[in-house]
Design a protein around this motif. Structure first.
Motif, PDB file in Angstrom:
ATOM      1  N   ASP A  85       1.131  -0.760  -0.442  1.00  0.00           N
ATOM      2  CA  ASP A  85       0.125  -0.391  -0.201  1.00  0.00           C
ATOM      3  C   ASP A  85       0.565   0.854   0.188  1.00  0.00           C
ATOM      4  O   ASP A  85       0.689   2.062  -0.534  1.00  0.00           O
ATOM      5  CB  ASP A  85      -0.636   0.098   1.251  1.00  0.00           C
ATOM      6  CG  ASP A  85      -1.877   1.592   1.310  1.00  0.00           C
ATOM      7  OD1 ASP A  85      -2.564   1.477   0.567  1.00  0.00           O
ATOM      8  OD2 ASP A  85      -1.898   2.130   2.225  1.00  0.00           O
ATOM      9  N   ALA A  86       2.093   1.272   0.752  1.00  0.00           N
ATOM     10  CA  ALA A  86       2.376   2.157   0.776  1.00  0.00           C
ATOM     11  C   ALA A  86       3.529   2.595  -0.291  1.00  0.00           C
ATOM     12  O   ALA A  86       3.495   3.224  -1.230  1.00  0.00           O
ATOM     13  CB  ALA A  86       4.125   1.779   2.066  1.00  0.00           C
ATOM     14  N   ALA A  87       4.133   1.786  -1.286  1.00  0.00           N
ATOM     15  CA  ALA A  87       4.709   1.931  -2.096  1.00  0.00           C
ATOM     16  C   ALA A  87       3.582   2.058  -3.569  1.00  0.00           C
ATOM     17  O   ALA A  87       3.830   2.879  -4.668  1.00  0.00           O
ATOM     18  CB  ALA A  87       5.005   0.499  -2.832  1.00  0.00           C
ATOM     19  N   MET A  88       2.201   1.654  -2.916  1.00  0.00           N
ATOM     20  CA  MET A  88       1.657   2.007  -4.308  1.00  0.00           C
ATOM     21  C   MET A  88       1.109   3.713  -3.815  1.00  0.00           C
ATOM     22  O   MET A  88       0.571   4.316  -5.481  1.00  0.00           O
ATOM     23  CB  MET A  88      -0.140   1.398  -4.291  1.00  0.00           C
ATOM     24  CG  MET A  88      -1.595   1.764  -5.498  1.00  0.00           C
ATOM     25  SD  MET A  88      -2.528   2.753  -4.839  1.00  0.00           S
ATOM     26  CE  MET A  88      -2.515   2.205  -3.002  1.00  0.00           C
ATOM     27  N   ARG A  89       1.040   4.184  -2.270  1.00  0.00           N
ATOM     28  CA  ARG A  89       1.096   5.729  -2.660  1.00  0.00           C
ATOM     29  C   ARG A  89       2.062   6.521  -3.308  1.00  0.00           C
ATOM     30  O   ARG A  89       1.646   7.504  -3.227  1.00  0.00           O
ATOM     31  CB  ARG A  89       0.591   5.860  -0.870  1.00  0.00           C
ATOM     32  CG  ARG A  89      -0.619   5.504  -1.174  1.00  0.00           C
ATOM     33  CD  ARG A  89      -0.577   5.001   0.511  1.00  0.00           C
ATOM     34  NE  ARG A  89      -2.049   4.941   1.287  1.00  0.00           N
ATOM     35  CZ  ARG A  89      -3.139   5.511   1.483  1.00  0.00           C
ATOM     36  NH1 ARG A  89      -3.269   6.575   1.603  1.00  0.00           N
ATOM     37  NH2 ARG A  89      -4.210   4.610   1.980  1.00  0.00           N
ATOM     38  N   ARG A  90       3.047   5.815  -2.878  1.00  0.00           N
ATOM     39  CA  ARG A  90       4.658   6.683  -3.527  1.00  0.00           C
ATOM     40  C   ARG A  90       4.212   6.609  -4.512  1.00  0.00           C
ATOM     41  O   ARG A  90       4.329   7.655  -5.856  1.00  0.00           O
ATOM     42  CB  ARG A  90       5.737   5.899  -3.161  1.00  0.00           C
ATOM     43  CG  ARG A  90       6.122   6.438  -1.939  1.00  0.00           C
ATOM     44  CD  ARG A  90       7.904   5.664  -1.609  1.00  0.00           C
ATOM     45  NE  ARG A  90       7.797   4.257  -1.350  1.00  0.00           N
ATOM     46  CZ  ARG A  90       7.540   3.635  -0.696  1.00  0.00           C
ATOM     47  NH1 ARG A  90       6.863   3.619   0.317  1.00  0.00           N
ATOM     48  NH2 ARG A  90       8.104   2.182  -0.989  1.00  0.00           N
ATOM     49  N   ARG A  91       4.000   5.598  -5.605  1.00  0.00           N
ATOM     50  CA  ARG A  91       4.168   5.923  -7.508  1.00  0.00           C
ATOM     51  C   ARG A  91       2.656   6.522  -7.424  1.00  0.00           C
ATOM     52  O   ARG A  91       2.851   7.589  -9.042  1.00  0.00           O
ATOM     53  CB  ARG A  91       3.705   4.676  -8.013  1.00  0.00           C
ATOM     54  CG  ARG A  91       4.421   3.260  -7.570  1.00  0.00           C
ATOM     55  CD  ARG A  91       4.680   2.088  -8.743  1.00  0.00           C
ATOM     56  NE  ARG A  91       3.119   0.976  -8.154  1.00  0.00           N
ATOM     57  CZ  ARG A  91       3.246   0.429  -7.221  1.00  0.00           C
ATOM     58  NH1 ARG A  91       4.334   0.232  -6.682  1.00  0.00           N
ATOM     59  NH2 ARG A  91       2.122   0.147  -6.838  1.00  0.00           N
ATOM     60  N   VAL A  92       1.444   6.802  -6.757  1.00  0.00           N
ATOM     61  CA  VAL A  92       0.748   7.852  -7.354  1.00  0.00           C
ATOM     62  C   VAL A  92       1.055   8.923  -6.707  1.00  0.00           C
ATOM     63  O   VAL A  92       0.431  10.271  -7.777  1.00  0.00           O
ATOM     64  CB  VAL A  92      -0.928   7.365  -6.369  1.00  0.00           C
ATOM     65  CG1 VAL A  92      -2.027   8.313  -6.543  1.00  0.00           C
ATOM     66  CG2 VAL A  92      -1.310   6.174  -6.376  1.00  0.00           C
ATOM     67  N   ASP A  93       1.589   9.439  -5.834  1.00  0.00           N
ATOM     68  CA  ASP A  93       1.946  10.723  -5.218  1.00  0.00           C
ATOM     69  C   ASP A  93       3.130  11.097  -6.428  1.00  0.00           C
ATOM     70  O   ASP A  93       3.031  12.140  -6.934  1.00  0.00           O
ATOM     71  CB  ASP A  93       2.935  11.306  -4.056  1.00  0.00           C
ATOM     72  CG  ASP A  93       1.728   9.993  -2.829  1.00  0.00           C
ATOM     73  OD1 ASP A  93       0.332  10.922  -2.886  1.00  0.00           O
ATOM     74  OD2 ASP A  93       2.329  10.104  -1.493  1.00  0.00           O
ATOM     75  N   ALA A  94       3.810   9.960  -6.768  1.00  0.00           N
ATOM     76  CA  ALA A  94       5.287  10.424  -7.908  1.00  0.00           C
ATOM     77  C   ALA A  94       4.035  11.221  -9.354  1.00  0.00           C
ATOM     78  O   ALA A  94       4.643  11.823  -9.845  1.00  0.00           O
ATOM     79  CB  ALA A  94       6.126   9.522  -8.643  1.00  0.00           C
ATOM     80  N   ALA A  95       3.272  10.576 -10.021  1.00  0.00           N
ATOM     81  CA  ALA A  95       2.536  10.897 -11.188  1.00  0.00           C
ATOM     82  C   ALA A  95       1.784  11.748 -10.595  1.00  0.00           C
ATOM     83  O   ALA A  95       1.949  12.223 -11.274  1.00  0.00           O
ATOM     84  CB  ALA A  95       1.175   8.995 -11.219  1.00  0.00           C
ATOM     85  N   ARG A  96       0.970  12.026  -9.698  1.00  0.00           N
ATOM     86  CA  ARG A  96       0.761  13.464  -9.163  1.00  0.00           C
ATOM     87  C   ARG A  96       1.319  14.853  -9.487  1.00  0.00           C
ATOM     88  O   ARG A  96       1.636  15.578 -10.231  1.00  0.00           O
ATOM     89  CB  ARG A  96      -0.341  13.304  -7.951  1.00  0.00           C
ATOM     90  CG  ARG A  96      -1.357  12.882  -7.754  1.00  0.00           C
ATOM     91  CD  ARG A  96      -1.688  12.687  -7.085  1.00  0.00           C
ATOM     92  NE  ARG A  96      -3.312  11.426  -6.180  1.00  0.00           N
ATOM     93  CZ  ARG A  96      -3.515  11.379  -5.689  1.00  0.00           C
ATOM     94  NH1 ARG A  96      -3.165  11.630  -4.654  1.00  0.00           N
ATOM     95  NH2 ARG A  96      -5.457  10.428  -5.936  1.00  0.00           N
ATOM     96  N   ALA A  97       2.479  14.685  -9.155  1.00  0.00           N
ATOM     97  CA  ALA A  97       3.697  15.442  -8.739  1.00  0.00           C
ATOM     98  C   ALA A  97       4.620  15.661 -10.354  1.00  0.00           C
ATOM     99  O   ALA A  97       4.388  16.425 -10.601  1.00  0.00           O
ATOM    100  CB  ALA A  97       4.871  15.126  -7.863  1.00  0.00           C
TER     101      ALA A  97
END
Length: 169
Positions: free
Chosen positions: A130-142
């Motif tokens: 879940d944490a890895a997925m959230r990091r990927r989503v945050d990177a995509a949003r950035a």
């Protein structure tokens, strides 16, 4: 139904805190019966009510009854949730190990402890995923924010350039 179950459970817990473990079972039996009627045998509310009654039986030294309730709770929880990690499954394995230990069946208690480790390991793995997925989503949003900022800056620069260098436009 949830209010009735919680009321019965609180009354039973209060009795246990007052040292009346044998009398507590009456309220907890009512909580379990209410949960089974309202939600069915595999619902988490019913499993929690069954677990609470088993805790009382264990405290009163009624180990065989506690063991049967813990095993039934675990069976229903596995039917409802499969092997998906949850704190409920972890608690049930822990409590099952505790009653085995209280009965002097240390090998079975150790086996239950191993299941707790497996369940908690699966919970930890799910949390890492879940944490890895959230990091990927945050990177995509950035990246998307950066792109929008660049496009906005270029648009503003073009408008200013047109006004400065081509006033008639």
């Amino acid at each position: 139904a949830r209010l009735q179950i919680k009321t019965f459970t609180l009354l039973g817990t209060l009795r246990r805190l007052l040292g009346e473990a044998a009398a507590e079972s009456n309220e907890l039996v009512l909580a379990l019966e209410t949960a089974e009627l309202a939600f069915g045998p595999c619902h988490d509310e019913t499993t929690a009510a069954r677990n609470n009654l088993a805790v009382d039986y264990k405290a009163a030294g009624r180990f065989d009854e506690a063991l049967a309730l813990y095993q039934e709770s675990l069976r229903h929880a596995l039917r409802a949730h499969g092997n998906n990690p949850s704190s409920l499954l972890s608690s049930l394995h822990h409590n099952l190990g505790g009653v085995h230990h209280a009965m002097g069946n240390f090998a079975a208690a150790e086996g239950s402890a191993g299941h707790v480790g497996d369940v908690l390991g699966a919970v930890a793995e799910a949390a890492r995923d879940d944490a890895a997925m959230r990091r990927r989503v945050d990177a995509a949003r950035a990246r998307a924010r950066s792109t929008v900022q660049i496009i906005t800056a270029m648009t503003v620069a073009m408008m200013v350039g047109l006004l400065v260098f081509s006033g008639g436009y």
